[in-house]
Design a protein around this motif. Structure first.
Motif, PDB file in Angstrom:
ATOM      1  N   SER A 137     -14.536  17.463  -2.452  1.00 26.86           N
ATOM      2  CA  SER A 137     -13.569  17.564  -3.548  1.00 26.86           C
ATOM      3  C   SER A 137     -14.074  16.812  -4.782  1.00 26.86           C
ATOM      4  CB  SER A 137     -12.222  17.013  -3.099  1.00 26.86           C
ATOM      5  OG  SER A 137     -12.361  15.677  -2.704  1.00 26.86           O
TER       6      SER A 137
ATOM      7  N   ARG B 158      -8.226  14.775  -8.221  1.00 24.99           N
ATOM      8  CA  ARG B 158      -7.204  14.053  -7.446  1.00 24.99           C
ATOM      9  C   ARG B 158      -7.819  12.768  -6.940  1.00 24.99           C
ATOM     10  NH1 ARG B 158      -2.916  15.213  -8.990  1.00 24.99           N
ATOM     11  NH2 ARG B 158      -2.924  17.350  -9.747  1.00 24.99           N
ATOM     12  N   PRO B 159      -7.251  11.649  -7.328  1.00 29.19           N
ATOM     13  CA  PRO B 159      -7.815  10.374  -6.870  1.00 29.19           C
ATOM     14  C   PRO B 159      -7.784  10.270  -5.354  1.00 29.19           C
ATOM     15  CG  PRO B 159      -5.646  10.065  -7.843  1.00 29.19           C
ATOM     16  CD  PRO B 159      -6.063  11.466  -8.147  1.00 29.19           C
ATOM     17  N   ASN B 160      -8.717   9.581  -4.798  1.00 29.61           N
ATOM     18  CA  ASN B 160      -8.761   9.328  -3.364  1.00 29.61           C
ATOM     19  C   ASN B 160      -8.203   7.924  -3.130  1.00 29.61           C
ATOM     20  OD1 ASN B 160      -9.484   8.505  -0.791  1.00 29.61           O
ATOM     21  ND2 ASN B 160     -11.329   9.763  -0.798  1.00 29.61           N
ATOM     22  N   ARG B 161      -6.946   7.893  -2.720  1.00 27.18           N
ATOM     23  CA  ARG B 161      -6.273   6.596  -2.613  1.00 27.18           C
ATOM     24  C   ARG B 161      -6.837   5.748  -1.483  1.00 27.18           C
ATOM     25  NH1 ARG B 161      -2.672   5.610  -5.975  1.00 27.18           N
ATOM     26  NH2 ARG B 161      -1.788   7.353  -7.151  1.00 27.18           N
ATOM     27  N   ILE B 162      -7.518   6.374  -0.596  1.00 32.10           N
ATOM     28  CA  ILE B 162      -8.035   5.590   0.507  1.00 32.10           C
ATOM     29  C   ILE B 162      -9.283   4.835   0.060  1.00 32.10           C
ATOM     30  CG2 ILE B 162      -8.371   7.891   1.502  1.00 32.10           C
ATOM     31  CD1 ILE B 162      -8.803   6.498   4.150  1.00 32.10           C
ATOM     32  N   ALA B 163     -10.027   5.457  -0.845  1.00 26.03           N
ATOM     33  CA  ALA B 163     -11.158   4.739  -1.437  1.00 26.03           C
ATOM     34  C   ALA B 163     -10.634   3.616  -2.330  1.00 26.03           C
ATOM     35  CB  ALA B 163     -12.001   5.695  -2.259  1.00 26.03           C
TER      36      ALA B 163
ATOM     37  N   GLY C 105      -7.921   2.115  -1.978  1.00 29.76           N
ATOM     38  CA  GLY C 105      -7.403   1.071  -1.106  1.00 29.76           C
ATOM     39  C   GLY C 105      -8.498   0.157  -0.593  1.00 29.76           C
ATOM     40  N   LEU C 106      -9.612   0.755  -0.265  1.00 30.26           N
ATOM     41  CA  LEU C 106     -10.724  -0.057   0.244  1.00 30.26           C
ATOM     42  C   LEU C 106     -11.200  -1.037  -0.830  1.00 30.26           C
ATOM     43  CD1 LEU C 106     -12.645  -0.735   2.461  1.00 30.26           C
ATOM     44  CD2 LEU C 106     -14.161   1.072   1.644  1.00 30.26           C
TER      45      LEU C 106
ATOM     46  N   SER D  86      -2.933  -0.831   0.123  1.00 36.20           N
ATOM     47  CA  SER D  86      -2.853   0.561   0.557  1.00 36.20           C
ATOM     48  C   SER D  86      -1.699   1.322  -0.089  1.00 36.20           C
ATOM     49  CB  SER D  86      -2.681   0.613   2.070  1.00 36.20           C
ATOM     50  OG  SER D  86      -1.468  -0.020   2.418  1.00 36.20           O
ATOM     51  N   THR D  87      -0.847   0.633  -0.819  1.00 34.67           N
ATOM     52  CA  THR D  87       0.404   1.222  -1.326  1.00 34.67           C
ATOM     53  C   THR D  87       1.118   2.023  -0.254  1.00 34.67           C
ATOM     54  OG1 THR D  87      -0.768   3.132  -2.256  1.00 34.67           O
ATOM     55  CG2 THR D  87      -0.268   1.302  -3.750  1.00 34.67           C
TER      56      THR D  87
END
Lengths: 336, 336
Positions: free
Chosen positions: B2, B47-52, B54-55, B60-61
């Motif tokens: 993506s 689309r942002p990758n929130r898991i990245a 978060g790391l 983690s919201t």
DNA sequence: CTGAAAGCGCTAACAG
DNA sequence: CTGTTAGCGCTTTCAG
């Protein structure tokens, strides 16, 4: 901050990648070193960081669940089934309340995708417009719906046989001699409720000619049922039985009938749909169509997980669960 | 796979870090370049990758919600309040069903911590043993409990004034002239239920001497109430009123009473606790103690988010919400 | 069977 | 205001 794999590796005197292997499948690691690493990890109280793992693997081991409103006992039951199944497969469930609002649902979907969930369980897509549905269909994440899909090839589905349930209710009421029956239900174009309505009306029409059946649409809730029934009673129509779109609405209907001074089933018979636990607590206990709610949730995540496993998100399953009539005391046989 | 920030950076002709800034607060970026980047991002459907994310950020919201069972309508209501509050702050909620089982709850906690949730909302810790509670207290994640904490300095709490509610029920029943009152409730050492019991018993004891009050403990559920009441009725004790630990149990109690051929409130008065929506649908409508359920969930998340914001997870808040009697038709005044 | 190294996508100093 | 540079903690080739 917290203990990482690096710490474990340092302490164990091996490379971090060996730690990784040991902690995961354990394949390709000498048994002794693996045990050593495991004991060090335990001693250090090592906790894997799943979010780092997620970044590396591209999977998050979490699923999204979008229901209309978790306060609806039907969804609570489904959610429990889904959560149990997800958990036992090592996934966790993110809860979303879509409120039957297309835009809100799409926001949830976007948010879930940004969190890279491995799949989404969705109540229904009937609140979405054409464009939104297409967008959803090619979002790249497996999706299973909890009602019959308009486009069977776009999404997998798991749901009860709503149409058969509607038919069951109609047959039952006819068998008791009712000829003036109302159906009070939720909004038009609400997947499952619409199917129930179809089964109900169709059966009424084909079984007999001299039957008056009419449908009133309202809000899908306790208050929706209450309001609809109040309106109906005010009209003074000669109705002997009511089929409710679901138990929650039936509860509201019962309340309205009782408050208006009528009796159930003396003056009016009512049958519900869902067979919620509380259906037996009303007075009188509610005759209703049972559907396996917990099982629906459980099955839906099993299907979802299966889809999440395959590369191609094809081979869409469509599971339909059986319903059955549960006869209690809210309906009476009409004297000739 | 993506679209990533790198793609946006390349396409916009700027550095990836500028993209990051533009997409986040937008501070410290020239207005024109920011708009340019935003338009490119939109065009590419980035689309942002929130898991990245978060790391990188360590947050983690997302929040964890551990309730006993989401099928309990009380928790469904709380969950909805919590989810709404979380969502409007940009967080999402991971649903867990703890089943009042200490080990299971701790497993959930561990799993949530591995996912690096920013906070945990927990039903209760009374199912945890001393060691587990301590472990929980120093797990490094802010926690708010939905009942009164045994150790007020370990966890923040948000809950209704259960003791006052119990007292309210007792006063009400006494005022109606009842002197033989039973309290049917859930397991011993269940935080909130125990507080209700205490308020109830204490009030009875201090208001009058010639009062018989006894408590029966059972399962906290519809069936628990049903079973307890059936047992009570079989004993043929002279009881004129029952105070239920909560509405769900009250529903079961009502069902048992009615099935045994007694009348409410003719033979037996009953008062509940919670004021669930369905409390008005029983026959007769249930007199009960109202507590703000949705609000509890909402507030709890607000407190949690406040804790998650500060570095020191101290300054623990303890919110107690007011309760009030809602008089319906399940109680009668005793003739002298 | 184990180590080295590259990288998942994003953030956050630190320079410039 | 913008670019460079390190990582965040883990997985995963690829060599050895």
């Amino acid at each position: 901050m917290s203990i990482t794999m690096k710490d474990v590796a340092l302490e164990s005197g091996v490379n971090i990648s060996t730690v990784s292997r040991a902690l995961n499948d354990g394949r390709g690691v000498h048994d002794a070193t693996r045990r050593h690493i495991l004991s060090i990890a335990a001693k250090l109280n090592y906790r894997p960081n799943r979010i780092a793992r997620g970044l590396a693997t591209g999977r998050s081991t979490s699923l999204g669940l979008i229901v209309s409103d978790i306060r609806n006992p039907f969804f609570a039951e489904v959610a429990r089934g889904a959560e149990d199944a997800a958990r036992s497969a090592g996934y966790d469930l993110v809860l979303c309340n879509g409120d039957l609002d297309g835009d809100k649902q799409m926001q949830y979907v976007r948010s879930l995708m940004e969190k890279r969930v491995d799949g989404i369980l969705m109540n229904s897509v009937s609140a979405l417009n054409r464009r939104q549905q297409e967008q959803l269909a090619r979002c790249g994440v497996p999706i299973v719906l909890l009602n019959r899909a308009a486009a069977p090839k776009a999404f997998a589905t798991v749901h009860a046989d709503n149409e058969a349930g509607g038919a069951l209710a109609a047959e039952f009421l006819l068998r008791l001699g009712h000829r003036n029956i109302m159906h009070l239900t939720g909004p038009r174009r609400h997947g499952n409720l619409t199917d129930r309505e179809r089964g109900f009306v169709r059966t009424l029409e084909q079984k007999t000619q001299r039957v008056e059946a009419a449908v009133m649409h309202g809000e899908n809730s306790f208050y929706g049922g209450f309001t609809l029934a109040s309106k109906l009673l005010a009209q003074q129509r000669r109705v002997t039985a009511i089929f409710a779109g679901n138990d929650l609405m039936a509860f509201g209907i019962i309340r309205a009938i009782l408050e208006a001074g009528y009796r159930i089933p003396g003056d009016l018979s009512v049958v519900g749909f869902d067979n919620l636990e509380l259906a037996s607590v009303t007075h009188p206990p509610l005759t209703t169509i049972h559907q396996p709610k917990y099982e629906t949730g459980r099955l839906a995540v099993e299907v979802l997980l299966r889809l999440a496993g395959t590369e191609k998100h094809q081979a869409l399953e469509h599971k339909v669960l059986d319903v059955q009539l549960v006869e209690r005391q809210s309906c009476r046989r009409l004297s000739e």
